[in-house]
Design a protein around this motif. Sequence first.
Motif, PDB file in Angstrom:
ATOM      1  N   ILE A   1       0.838  -1.199   0.000  1.00 19.15           N
ATOM      2  CA  ILE A   1       0.000   0.000   0.000  1.00 19.15           C
ATOM      3  C   ILE A   1       0.876   1.254   0.000  1.00 19.15           C
ATOM      4  O   ILE A   1       0.610   2.229  -0.723  1.00 19.15           O
ATOM      5  N   MET A   2       1.932   1.240   0.794  1.00 13.24           N
ATOM      6  CA  MET A   2       2.786   2.424   0.917  1.00 13.24           C
ATOM      7  C   MET A   2       3.553   2.704  -0.378  1.00 13.24           C
ATOM      8  O   MET A   2       3.820   3.858  -0.715  1.00 13.24           O
ATOM      9  N   GLU A   3       3.888   1.659  -1.108  1.00 14.41           N
ATOM     10  CA  GLU A   3       4.520   1.875  -2.408  1.00 14.41           C
ATOM     11  C   GLU A   3       3.547   2.574  -3.355  1.00 14.41           C
ATOM     12  O   GLU A   3       3.945   3.461  -4.126  1.00 14.41           O
ATOM     13  N   GLU A   4       2.266   2.221  -3.286  1.00 15.82           N
ATOM     14  CA  GLU A   4       1.258   2.925  -4.078  1.00 15.82           C
ATOM     15  C   GLU A   4       1.149   4.385  -3.631  1.00 15.82           C
ATOM     16  O   GLU A   4       1.050   5.297  -4.462  1.00 15.82           O
ATOM     17  N   TRP A   5       1.184   4.601  -2.326  1.00 20.01           N
ATOM     18  CA  TRP A   5       1.117   5.972  -1.812  1.00 20.01           C
ATOM     19  C   TRP A   5       2.307   6.807  -2.287  1.00 20.01           C
ATOM     20  O   TRP A   5       2.171   8.021  -2.480  1.00 20.01           O
ATOM     21  N   SER A   6       3.454   6.188  -2.461  1.00 20.35           N
ATOM     22  CA  SER A   6       4.641   6.948  -2.879  1.00 20.35           C
ATOM     23  C   SER A   6       4.502   7.509  -4.283  1.00 20.35           C
ATOM     24  O   SER A   6       5.306   8.345  -4.707  1.00 20.35           O
TER      25      SER A   6
END
Length: 368
Positions: free
Chosen positions: A139-144
């Motif tokens: 999820i955090m990679e998508e947020w980046s």
Amino acid sequence: MAQAAETTALKEIFNAARIRHIADETHAVYPAFDRAAFTALVTDGLDALSLMERLRRVSEALHATLPGDYRTTLDILHRLAPRLNSGFVTMVLPDYVALYGRDDFHVSMEALKYFTVFGSSEFAMRHFLKQDPARSLKIMEEWSRDANEHVRRLASEGSRPRLPWSFKLDAIIADPALTGAIIDNLKADPSLYVRKSVANHLNDVTKDNPALALDLIESWTLDNPATVWIAKHALRSLIKKGDRRALTIVGAGKAAAITVSGFAISPRSIALGDAVTLTFELRSTIAERQRLIVDYAIHYVKKSGSTAAKIFKLRSFDLEGGTTRPFAHRQTVRDFTTRTHHAGRHKVELLVNGQIFAESDFTLTRPS
């Protein structure tokens, strides 16, 4: 006294007036809210609580006085978020998610993404990273790659190995490559807010895995000013230590070809709360321009009587061949929440490109 005053000031982010504000605004978006019960729960023993304990107390009191259903409460908190009058105070909302939403992963992720725009969800996100690192990092990679700088920053800040005021992420400390895709997406971010987080994230990595951090940054093409900025600030701890690879990356890998004259500290004896001034002059001994990173170290006296050095950044600049440059720098010596000063002799060293070029000292006294 200064240390106590600073701690008190931070705690007062959650003072009686702020508690009333939270109660009133929650009531405005949810008229059935029991303001009196909430206020009583939060203020019971409030004076004895630290800043983060107060934040947690508010989260728990909201849970006790809002509907028991997690998603129903989230809807209320969504409406509350833009009404709160402090960015730090809005961190209560992601804290609520961390406490009560770990079994509702996707809904909680959307909530943290929403709340981070009003303050930050960095502390709350770490609980999900610890519980379910694979899904959380995905999820955090998508947020980046998100359009919003607050969301992109959350991807980096929430996954920092050693985020201050939070617990360490042992899995990422052991394998910093887990956040590699996040950092790669952000290494040329246009937002200074995001770049500061990326630099701090990588600086955390240098404390446990310096070679990996250096390998990563050396692999970057340093032709983008944003990337150069991140590299320089990410390597600050290694630069302070005189690490030759780090110094080379920022263009100061060669030993400084200089002489130092007039290095002095005045006054030589001070009381706690007073300031000392460092003065000196650098002179180039070569004809070519050279990149210099000038720092200084103060060897603070510890309670035991031994000393420990702390290195401070002073200036990074290009010195033209054969020229001189004078310096005068003032520093006040006072207590902080992170440091209590002790009486005694404090050695001060001048470092240029990681090497010691001069030293002096001052004596500190403090009230009994």
